[in-house]
Design an enzyme around this catalytic site. Structure first.
Site, mmCIF file in Angstrom:
data_model
loop_
_atom_site.group_PDB
_atom_site.id
_atom_site.type_symbol
_atom_site.label_atom_id
_atom_site.label_comp_id
_atom_site.label_asym_id
_atom_site.label_seq_id
_atom_site.Cartn_x
_atom_site.Cartn_y
_atom_site.Cartn_z
ATOM 1 N N ASP A 135 0.841 -1.207 0.000
ATOM 2 C CA ASP A 135 0.000 0.000 0.000
ATOM 3 C C ASP A 135 0.876 1.258 0.000
ATOM 4 O O ASP A 135 0.589 2.239 -0.693
ATOM 5 C CB ASP A 135 -0.921 -0.025 1.227
ATOM 6 N N HIS B 298 -4.266 -3.475 6.474
ATOM 7 C CA HIS B 298 -4.112 -3.748 5.038
ATOM 8 C C HIS B 298 -5.480 -4.196 4.517
ATOM 9 O O HIS B 298 -5.765 -5.388 4.360
ATOM 10 C CB HIS B 298 -3.063 -4.840 4.789
HETATM 11 P P1 NAX Z 1 -2.097 -18.390 -3.767
HETATM 12 O O1 NAX Z 1 -3.458 -18.961 -3.518
HETATM 13 O O2 NAX Z 1 -1.541 -18.366 -5.134
HETATM 14 O O3 NAX Z 1 -1.052 -19.182 -2.855
HETATM 15 C C1 NAX Z 1 -1.248 -19.411 -1.500
HETATM 16 C C2 NAX Z 1 -0.520 -20.682 -1.159
HETATM 17 O O4 NAX Z 1 -0.522 -20.808 0.266
HETATM 18 C C3 NAX Z 1 -1.180 -21.939 -1.716
HETATM 19 O O5 NAX Z 1 -0.239 -22.653 -2.491
HETATM 20 C C4 NAX Z 1 -1.588 -22.713 -0.472
HETATM 21 O O6 NAX Z 1 -1.463 -24.115 -0.627
HETATM 22 C C5 NAX Z 1 -0.595 -22.175 0.561
HETATM 23 N N1 NAX Z 1 -1.007 -22.350 1.942
HETATM 24 C C6 NAX Z 1 -2.247 -22.261 2.471
HETATM 25 N N2 NAX Z 1 -2.208 -22.551 3.783
HETATM 26 C C7 NAX Z 1 -0.920 -22.821 4.088
HETATM 27 C C8 NAX Z 1 -0.265 -23.222 5.277
HETATM 28 N N3 NAX Z 1 -0.957 -23.405 6.406
HETATM 29 N N4 NAX Z 1 1.069 -23.415 5.247
HETATM 30 C C9 NAX Z 1 1.761 -23.254 4.109
HETATM 31 N N5 NAX Z 1 1.182 -22.909 2.931
HETATM 32 C C10 NAX Z 1 -0.140 -22.693 2.942
HETATM 33 O O7 NAX Z 1 -2.146 -16.952 -3.091
HETATM 34 P P2 NAX Z 1 -1.165 -15.708 -3.329
HETATM 35 O O8 NAX Z 1 -1.662 -14.897 -4.456
HETATM 36 O O9 NAX Z 1 0.234 -16.178 -3.327
HETATM 37 O O10 NAX Z 1 -1.488 -14.838 -2.009
HETATM 38 C C11 NAX Z 1 -1.112 -15.299 -0.727
HETATM 39 C C12 NAX Z 1 -1.728 -14.413 0.354
HETATM 40 O O11 NAX Z 1 -1.247 -13.070 0.252
HETATM 41 C C13 NAX Z 1 -3.254 -14.309 0.284
HETATM 42 O O12 NAX Z 1 -3.777 -14.428 1.597
HETATM 43 C C14 NAX Z 1 -3.473 -12.900 -0.244
HETATM 44 O O13 NAX Z 1 -4.735 -12.376 0.135
HETATM 45 C C15 NAX Z 1 -2.330 -12.176 0.418
HETATM 46 N N6 NAX Z 1 -1.955 -10.860 -0.112
HETATM 47 C C16 NAX Z 1 -1.504 -9.940 0.771
HETATM 48 C C17 NAX Z 1 -1.057 -8.703 0.391
HETATM 49 C C18 NAX Z 1 -0.563 -7.697 1.395
HETATM 50 O O14 NAX Z 1 -0.263 -6.581 0.971
HETATM 51 N N7 NAX Z 1 -0.458 -7.984 2.687
HETATM 52 C C19 NAX Z 1 -1.109 -8.294 -1.033
HETATM 53 C C20 NAX Z 1 -1.201 -9.435 -1.985
HETATM 54 C C21 NAX Z 1 -2.038 -10.590 -1.532
HETATM 55 O O15 NAX Z 1 -3.381 -10.303 -1.836
#
Ligand code: NAX
Length: 329
Positions: free
Chosen positions: A163, A191
């Site tokens: 952000d 966020h």
């Molecule tokens: P993806 O769905 O592509 O990847 C997430 C991965 O996490 C999956 O492969 C899943 O198997 C794995 N996972 C789930 N639970 C887990 C656990 N307990 N231990 C280890 N791995 C686990 O999502 P992606 O686009 O990479 O986004 C990841 C996260 O970042 C989401 O929650 C998303 O909302 C968040 N974001 C946060 C942002 C921020 O500024 N703080 C911005 C970008 C993003 O939206």
């Protein structure tokens, strides 16, 4: 060359990690003289682990000079063994019909145990950055669980740097300068779409931002655009922000580890009551990092407009906290 450090990344088969792993491996986060051992952590689901193996093959094929080892894990207990830097990206996404409370609770089930595992298995000075959403409250849950096992809550941050970077980019394009000439942007709070991107103390090429843009533009364009940028990217790309999120995670951890050179950066950190924000939540604050630590910048003036926006996002975080109260006991 320095001794290798261990960098754990959860959600390692996901789309943010697909960018993040390579940035960390190339030295963008910890510097060109710091070898890293990558601890890549995913859920214990065969197809997901297979996908992660493919990513690992690609990391190997880059022949990065700084990569001193690559580990694949499906359990945080082994994954966080000796970790120096943890990037908690994996989270439970919102499923169909899932209420916000259900989402918060489901993520509590991930971040509580991860906080505990970090406290007991990781290096004593581990730095933890929570990226997975809802990032601030996930960080609060991890820090609270970890603190029962000796982790200092200051060691667990939430990422609002994306952000912060978005705010700089919007100001740069509006005023026709490079982002390098923009200082003292602040993201207060969560966020989420309640975050408050604040330019009250921002300078652009040494001039006050408030003298270069109008209050009307700030309220009608800048603030909503920064708050809704994630949704705009999903609409355009069909996928959520990934490379920019990874880049922001690299920026956050680099500044925390190596210092922000006197610059203000926005970080989600435990509220200590600064600026009248209730303790007990993880809130986006202006921070300066030095010697591997951070301080919340004190003494900035807060006008009535800023105060009302800061309170809205504080209230949302207090509500999120209330929804997971049971997980914090
Ligand atoms: P993806 O769905 O592509 O990847 C997430 C991965 O996490 C999956 O492969 C899943 O198997 C794995 N996972 C789930 N639970 C887990 C656990 N307990 N231990 C280890 N791995 C686990 O999502 P992606 O686009 O990479 O986004 C990841 C996260 O970042 C989401 O929650 C998303 O909302 C968040 N974001 C946060 C942002 C921020 O500024 N703080 C911005 C970008 C993003 O939206």
């Amino acid at each position: 060359m320095k001794k290798p450090v261990k960098v754990a990344i959860t959600g390692a088969a996901g789309q943010i990690a697909y960018s993040l792993i390579f940035r960390v491996a190339s030295g963008s986060m910890l510097g060109p003289d710091q070898p890293v051992i990558l601890q890549l952590i995913e859920v214990p689901v065969p197809e997901v682990l297979e996908k992660l193996k493919g990513t690992i093959m690609e990391v190997e094929d880059c022949a990065f000079p700084l990569v001193a080892g690559i580990e694949l894990h499906s359990d945080p207990q082994t994954g966080f063994e000796g970790t120096d830097y943890a990037l908690l990206v994996g989270a439970r996404p919102r499923g169909p019909g899932m209420e916000r409370k259900d989402l918060l609770t489901a993520n509590g089930g991930i971040f509580g145990p991860q906080g505990k595992a970090l406290a007991t298995k990781a290096s004593k000075n581990v730095k933890v950055l929570v990226v997975g959403n809802p990032a601030n409250t996930n960080a609060l849950i991890a820090a609270t669980a970890g603190s029962k096992e000796g982790l200092n809550p200051r060691q667990v941050h939430a990422m609002v740097r994306l952000d912060h970077n978005r705010a700089i980019s919007q100001l740069a394009s509006k005023t026709g300068v490079h982002g390098n000439d923009i200082d003292n942007v602040i993201i207060w709070g969560n966020h989420s779409s309640t975050q408050y991107p604040d330019v009250s103390h921002t300078t652009i090429g040494g001039k006050k931002a408030k003298d270069l843009v109008t209050q009307e533009w700030l309220e009608k364009d800048f603030i909503p655009v920064v708050q809704q940028r994630g949704a705009a990217i999903i609409k355009a790309r069909g996928l959520s922000s990934a490379a920019s999120a990874a880049s922001a995670a690299v920026d956050h951890m680099r500044d925390w580890a190596l210092g922000s050179n006197g610059k203000i950066v926005s970080m989600g950190v435990p509220s200590d009551g600064s600026y009248g924000i209730a303790p007990g939540i993880v809130y986006g604050y202006p921070c300066i990092c030095k010697d591997g630590d951070y301080e919340i910048v004190q003494g900035l003036s807060v006008d009535d407009f800023s105060r009302s926006r800061m309170t809205v996002t504080e209230n949302e975080l207090r509500e999120e906290r209330a929804a997971v109260e049971d997980l914090l006991k």
